[in-house]
Write an enzyme that holds these catalytic residues in place. Sequence first.
Site, PDB file in Angstrom:
ATOM      1  N   GLY A 231       0.831  -1.203   0.000  1.00  0.00           N
ATOM      2  CA  GLY A 231       0.000   0.000   0.000  1.00  0.00           C
ATOM      3  C   GLY A 231       0.858   1.242   0.000  1.00  0.00           C
ATOM      4  N   SER A 232       0.320   2.305   0.536  1.00  0.00           N
ATOM      5  CA  SER A 232       1.016   3.593   0.431  1.00  0.00           C
ATOM      6  C   SER A 232       2.123   3.707   1.488  1.00  0.00           C
ATOM      7  CB  SER A 232       0.015   4.724   0.582  1.00  0.00           C
ATOM      8  OG  SER A 232      -0.610   4.625   1.834  1.00  0.00           O
ATOM      9  N   GLU A 251       5.599  -3.415   0.808  1.00  0.00           N
ATOM     10  CA  GLU A 251       5.657  -3.147  -0.640  1.00  0.00           C
ATOM     11  C   GLU A 251       4.934  -1.827  -0.849  1.00  0.00           C
ATOM     12  OE1 GLU A 251       7.235  -4.846  -2.835  1.00  0.00           O
ATOM     13  OE2 GLU A 251       7.645  -6.733  -1.817  1.00  0.00           O
ATOM     14  N   LEU A 252       5.699  -0.742  -0.999  1.00  0.00           N
ATOM     15  CA  LEU A 252       5.087   0.587  -0.979  1.00  0.00           C
ATOM     16  C   LEU A 252       5.194   1.262  -2.347  1.00  0.00           C
ATOM     17  CD1 LEU A 252       6.549   1.545   2.514  1.00  0.00           C
ATOM     18  CD2 LEU A 252       4.404   0.375   2.009  1.00  0.00           C
ATOM     19  N   CYS A 285       2.268   1.057  -8.729  1.00  0.00           N
ATOM     20  CA  CYS A 285       3.399   1.528  -7.915  1.00  0.00           C
ATOM     21  C   CYS A 285       4.657   1.657  -8.762  1.00  0.00           C
ATOM     22  CB  CYS A 285       3.637   0.556  -6.770  1.00  0.00           C
ATOM     23  SG  CYS A 285       3.645  -1.140  -7.315  1.00  0.00           S
ATOM     24  N   GLU A 379       4.642  10.589  -5.065  1.00  0.00           N
ATOM     25  CA  GLU A 379       4.090   9.537  -5.933  1.00  0.00           C
ATOM     26  C   GLU A 379       2.809  10.052  -6.598  1.00  0.00           C
ATOM     27  OE1 GLU A 379       2.566   6.028  -3.891  1.00  0.00           O
ATOM     28  OE2 GLU A 379       2.922   4.859  -5.695  1.00  0.00           O
TER      29      GLU A 379
HETATM   30  P1  NAD Z   1      -3.391   2.491   1.232  1.00  0.00           P
HETATM   31  O1  NAD Z   1      -2.111   2.579   1.979  1.00  0.00           O
HETATM   32  O2  NAD Z   1      -4.338   3.609   1.350  1.00  0.00           O
HETATM   33  O3  NAD Z   1      -4.176   1.178   1.659  1.00  0.00           O
HETATM   34  C1  NAD Z   1      -3.589  -0.101   1.539  1.00  0.00           C
HETATM   35  C2  NAD Z   1      -4.312  -1.063   2.450  1.00  0.00           C
HETATM   36  O4  NAD Z   1      -4.050  -0.695   3.797  1.00  0.00           O
HETATM   37  C3  NAD Z   1      -5.835  -1.049   2.301  1.00  0.00           C
HETATM   38  O5  NAD Z   1      -6.329  -2.349   2.467  1.00  0.00           O
HETATM   39  C4  NAD Z   1      -6.256  -0.164   3.429  1.00  0.00           C
HETATM   40  O6  NAD Z   1      -7.585  -0.360   3.819  1.00  0.00           O
HETATM   41  C5  NAD Z   1      -5.276  -0.607   4.502  1.00  0.00           C
HETATM   42  N1  NAD Z   1      -5.085   0.301   5.617  1.00  0.00           N
HETATM   43  C6  NAD Z   1      -4.953   1.630   5.597  1.00  0.00           C
HETATM   44  N2  NAD Z   1      -4.782   2.108   6.849  1.00  0.00           N
HETATM   45  C7  NAD Z   1      -4.784   1.032   7.679  1.00  0.00           C
HETATM   46  C8  NAD Z   1      -4.637   0.863   9.076  1.00  0.00           C
HETATM   47  N3  NAD Z   1      -4.446   1.894   9.872  1.00  0.00           N
HETATM   48  N4  NAD Z   1      -4.678  -0.391   9.581  1.00  0.00           N
HETATM   49  C9  NAD Z   1      -4.857  -1.462   8.777  1.00  0.00           C
HETATM   50  N5  NAD Z   1      -5.006  -1.350   7.435  1.00  0.00           N
HETATM   51  C10 NAD Z   1      -4.968  -0.124   6.897  1.00  0.00           C
HETATM   52  O7  NAD Z   1      -3.000   2.216  -0.292  1.00  0.00           O
HETATM   53  P2  NAD Z   1      -3.985   2.120  -1.555  1.00  0.00           P
HETATM   54  O8  NAD Z   1      -4.476   3.488  -1.859  1.00  0.00           O
HETATM   55  O9  NAD Z   1      -4.957   1.010  -1.395  1.00  0.00           O
HETATM   56  O10 NAD Z   1      -2.937   1.646  -2.667  1.00  0.00           O
HETATM   57  C11 NAD Z   1      -2.116   2.502  -3.344  1.00  0.00           C
HETATM   58  C12 NAD Z   1      -0.707   2.482  -2.782  1.00  0.00           C
HETATM   59  O11 NAD Z   1      -0.188   1.173  -2.795  1.00  0.00           O
HETATM   60  C13 NAD Z   1       0.258   3.302  -3.624  1.00  0.00           C
HETATM   61  O12 NAD Z   1       1.105   4.033  -2.784  1.00  0.00           O
HETATM   62  C14 NAD Z   1       1.028   2.239  -4.377  1.00  0.00           C
HETATM   63  O13 NAD Z   1       2.276   2.641  -4.837  1.00  0.00           O
HETATM   64  C15 NAD Z   1       1.128   1.157  -3.382  1.00  0.00           C
HETATM   65  N6  NAD Z   1       1.384  -0.117  -4.037  1.00  0.00           N
HETATM   66  C16 NAD Z   1       2.601  -0.730  -3.874  1.00  0.00           C
HETATM   67  C17 NAD Z   1       2.873  -1.918  -4.541  1.00  0.00           C
HETATM   68  C18 NAD Z   1       4.172  -2.651  -4.397  1.00  0.00           C
HETATM   69  O14 NAD Z   1       4.189  -3.855  -4.665  1.00  0.00           O
HETATM   70  N7  NAD Z   1       5.258  -2.012  -4.006  1.00  0.00           N
HETATM   71  C19 NAD Z   1       1.914  -2.467  -5.367  1.00  0.00           C
HETATM   72  C20 NAD Z   1       0.695  -1.813  -5.510  1.00  0.00           C
HETATM   73  C21 NAD Z   1       0.437  -0.654  -4.827  1.00  0.00           C
END
Ligand code: NAD
Length: 477
Positions: A231-232, A251-252, A285, A379
């Site tokens: 995620g982010s 994996e960010l 990402c 990003e």
């Molecule tokens: P996000 O960080 O907003 O959410 C990711 C996940 O975390 C979701 O399931 C969300 O509900 C959960 N989450 C958020 N806050 C939480 C908390 N406090 N406790 C538990 N879970 C929580 O990211 P997004 O908007 O869903 O995805 C986009 C991001 O993911 C971008 O930054 C992108 O670059 C990254 N990403 C990275 C990769 C990689 O492999 N490096 C791949 C795909 C996406």
Amino acid sequence: MPTLKDTYPLYLNNKAAQPNTDLAVTDKFTGEVAFRTALASPEIIDEAIAGAVRAAEPMARLASYERQAVLQHCVGRFTERFDELAYALCVEAGKPIKDSEGEVTRLIDTFRIAAEESVRMVGEVMPLDISARARGYQSIWKRYPIGPCSFISPFNFPLNLAAHKVAPAIAVGCPFVMKPASKTPLGAIIMGEVLAETDLPEGAFSILPASRDGADLFTVDERLKLLSFTGSPAVGWDLKARCGKKKVVLELGGNAAVVVDHDADLDDALERIIFGAFYQSGQSCIGVQRIIVHEDVYDRFRDMLVAKTKTLVAGDPKDRDTFIGPMISEGEASRLKGWIDEAVAGGATLLTGGGCKGNMLEATLLEDVHKDAKALNEEAFGPLAILQKFSSFDEALAEVNRSTFGLQAGIFTRDLFKMFDAWDRLEVGGVVINDVPSYRVDNMPYGGVKDSGLGREGIKFAMEDMTEIRNLVIRRG
Ligand code: NAD
């Protein structure tokens, strides 16, 4: 065209449960509610973790062929349900149907690779008699499953990034609890439906859509031995700071760069960079955000890019001609639109795009962006790419490294020495030669350095994280 149900369950300790229908998931193109799913309360998450703890031993005892059979079952069922899975992605993520089909193909690949790796968990025999005091000793080490795992996945690859956690966990014999992204939970729920058809030990898996506020146990519960988060960066690093003694894989995000040197095949680079920058509206990402071009070919390549970008068809992701679909939300589109406007106000030239209606942001190219602009440094995670010019290869590499992120980088060059130079000097998890940083095959080591994360996925590498080495020392008489 496949249809979706009105409501979907969550999966608690291998079984479907419908405690409520609290999560409304929209069709990202029409904005209408497409279906509803159950939302897990902290009590349900607690029950799932307790189930995973009970399942740890029976999971660890499964024979390789039994783990492999579960993964093979998934490969078969995902293949049978291909169209339904692609359609679900297209609706819940707004992902153009061809990209959605591409992701289902990768999902199947990911499970197939895991099925193959599940019977190859080998260790090593080591002589220990490296000095007189160890004469007569040797060791054998093997990998042992780490125990209950916590998985959190993002919205942009709802199937395949969930698969990169689920499939290696089954391959090594770890039970898990998974929280899919609330905007796109269906891919993981269907995965749960398919896993529920197998005879994995009870508690082996729970798939639990949950609100962020109610999902703390995924991070803080000490019964969980590993947190694997995609995620982010802001969320990921915060979770790491709060997750106690667990092993962590992050994996960010990133602001990936591609370098186009003067000897590159420009027609080929053009096709790949258009794809890398704008597929699934740049919500990847490793989407191309920075295009760093040698001064000798800069003007020509810029004109080619602008002309091609203008031809990209935007619209309904269910339409097979659509290349640019919606962004995940209106908020995200207007956030990026704001960055584009801010860059232009700071002196950047808008080469094409820049328009935004609801969550549809046009494919946008900028040049002469100020080096401190958000559009360049943060990003973008949307359909924006920025052109930059370089004169020496050293300068190009330094520009790639002038980022707080480091996921992957792409280099278009035919020069072997430059290739090795880039591989040595770029601060990234992976360098891709003659293609975009957005390139990924599901068995390769994949992950980032710097703010882009920790650890590697790519089945075999994730399996290493999901196991601990257990050593056996033998003294010979
Ligand atoms: P996000 O960080 O907003 O959410 C990711 C996940 O975390 C979701 O399931 C969300 O509900 C959960 N989450 C958020 N806050 C939480 C908390 N406090 N406790 C538990 N879970 C929580 O990211 P997004 O908007 O869903 O995805 C986009 C991001 O993911 C971008 O930054 C992108 O670059 C990254 N990403 C990275 C990769 C990689 O492999 N490096 C791949 C795909 C996406």
